[in-house]
Design a protein around this motif. Structure first.
Motif, short mmCIF file in Angstrom:
data_model
loop_
_atom_site.label_atom_id
_atom_site.label_comp_id
_atom_site.label_asym_id
_atom_site.label_seq_id
_atom_site.Cartn_x
_atom_site.Cartn_y
_atom_site.Cartn_z
N THR A 1 65.55 35.35 24.24
CA THR A 1 65.70 34.30 23.22
C THR A 1 65.44 34.90 21.84
OG1 THR A 1 63.39 33.65 23.54
CG2 THR A 1 65.06 32.44 24.79
N SER A 2 66.08 34.31 20.84
CA SER A 2 65.99 34.84 19.48
C SER A 2 64.66 34.52 18.80
CB SER A 2 67.13 34.30 18.62
OG SER A 2 67.14 32.89 18.64
N ASP A 3 63.82 33.65 19.40
CA ASP A 3 62.54 33.36 18.75
C ASP A 3 61.60 34.57 18.79
OD1 ASP A 3 62.23 33.29 21.44
OD2 ASP A 3 61.18 31.36 21.53
N PHE A 4 61.94 35.60 19.58
CA PHE A 4 61.15 36.82 19.56
C PHE A 4 61.22 37.49 18.19
CE2 PHE A 4 60.70 41.45 20.32
CZ PHE A 4 59.44 41.47 20.88
N LEU A 5 62.30 37.25 17.44
CA LEU A 5 62.44 37.82 16.11
C LEU A 5 61.50 37.19 15.10
CD1 LEU A 5 66.34 37.98 15.96
CD2 LEU A 5 64.76 39.75 16.73
N ASP A 6 60.90 36.06 15.44
CA ASP A 6 59.97 35.40 14.51
C ASP A 6 58.61 36.08 14.48
OD1 ASP A 6 61.97 33.59 14.07
OD2 ASP A 6 61.22 32.13 15.53
N ILE A 7 58.34 36.97 15.44
CA ILE A 7 57.06 37.69 15.44
C ILE A 7 57.02 38.62 14.24
CG2 ILE A 7 55.60 39.28 16.74
CD1 ILE A 7 56.77 38.18 19.29
#
Length: 352
Positions: A119-125
């Motif tokens: 999922t692309s929410d890993f890029l929010d880290i």
């Protein structure tokens, strides 16, 4: 149940156990890693074999053919049982109590691995590299096709192993491994919408061109008619220099009187307007400096222009017999009895 194949001569450990999640023995801390818990009999068997350390195993679901690799955390499981992390059971498509095969293996040290967030929410880290390095300390090996879990800030992120070098399964214990990332699976490239084109599409432009001739002819006639129509009245506007004047001698100020220069400038402006319009009759300007030239709106400033040009235009009109009428002379008004008269009275001498 479990069984052993081979022996000390072959140096290979193989066994079959029933798979259960780690939550069954309250080992939640081991969920974020690739370490399993085996029974004590497995340790006895492994100790009698000449195997390489650290102990690495190939785990196979015989019913589906799916496989992965793992290491061991403890040998405290119930005999015939093995406890695995949830993500490993999901990769192997295992259900609780389903049999799974174990065999010890030796894996090469990894030099390269490509990972892909699910999922692309890993890029929010804020610092994914540091988070991933800390997470991989709990892992001993990686297998192509596995989806392991990264736990950060009370949230789980799934990472899939896309490729490994030098093999399909590698050991990441005490090795320098280059890590590469692919875009997340649900990532979508941002779409940039271009600015709307000012010109019409070709088809619309062709259709519009056909009616341009008739429209132009109608517009020419309409513009002439619109020029002849009087301008619509607008709302109240700012009018400068509004008020009444008072004279020092007490006489009432005449609204029609004005300075000669202003009267001459207004007359010259009226003459220019009459010459431009080609009027046959002279256009008089009554009331001295308060006259408004044709086309000007009330309450706006009218420039007197160049005085030399005004004089030349006035002379030209006089030569053609079209000079504007001079402003009427100011009528003298009778003195009023109570008007203020300065310096009036009788003089008296100190000598008497």
């Amino acid at each position: 149940m479990f069984h052993f194949l081979g022996g000390q001569y072959h140096g290979r450990f193989e066994a079959t156990y029933r798979a259960f999640p780690l939550a069954f023995i309250d080992k939640q801390s081991a969920e974020y890693g690739d370490k399993v818990i085996l029974p004590p009999s497995a340790l006895d068997r492994l100790a009698s074999l000449h195997i390489e350390y650290p102990m690495l195993f190939k785990v196979v679901n015989n019913s589906t053919g799916r496989s992965t690799h793992c290491s061991v955390l403890e040998f405290v499981a119930q005999e015939g049982h093995v406890y695995l992390p949830r993500w490993m059971m999901a990769n192997l498509l295992l259900t609780e109590g389903q049999p799974v095969s174990f065999a010890n293996v030796s894996l090469p040290k990894g030099t390269y691995v490509k990972l892909q967030p699910v999922t692309s929410d890993f890029l929010d880290i804020s610092n994914p590299k540091a988070v991933l390095e800390r997470t991989l300390r709990s892992y001993s090996c990686l297998t192509v096709g596995d989806c392991f879990v990264v736990h950060y800030n009370n949230k789980d992120y799934e990472i899939e192993v896309r490729s490994c070098k030098p093999g399909e399964a590698i050991s990441i214990i005490e090795t320098d491994c280059q890590v590469d990332f692919e875009a997340p699976k649900d990532y979508k490239e941002p779409t940039y919408t271009p600015a709307a084109a000012a010109a019409a599409p070709p088809a619309a432009a062709a259709g519009a061109g056909a009616s341009n001739g008739a429209a132009a002819a109608g517009a020419a006639g309409g513009s002439a008619a619109a020029a002849a129509e009087p301008e619509e009245e607008e709302g109240p506007k700012f009018v400068p220099f509004v008020g009444t004047g008072r004279r020092l001698d007490g006489k009432p100020a005449s609204s029609s009187s004005g300075p000669p220069a202003a009267s001459a400038a207004a007359a010259a402006a009226a003459a220019r307007a009459a010459a431009a319009a080609g009027a046959g009759s002279s256009s008089g300007s009554g009331g001295g400096g308060s006259a408004v030239t044709g086309g000007a709106k009330p309450g706006t400033f009218v420039s007197s222009g160049n005085r030399l040009a005004d004089k030349l235009a006035l002379d030209k009109l006089k030569a053609q017999g079209k000079a504007p009428a001079p402003p009427p002379a100011e009528e003298e008004k009778p003195d009023e009895g109570l008007a203020f008269k300065p310096f009036e009275g009788k003089g008296r001498s100190l000598k008497g």
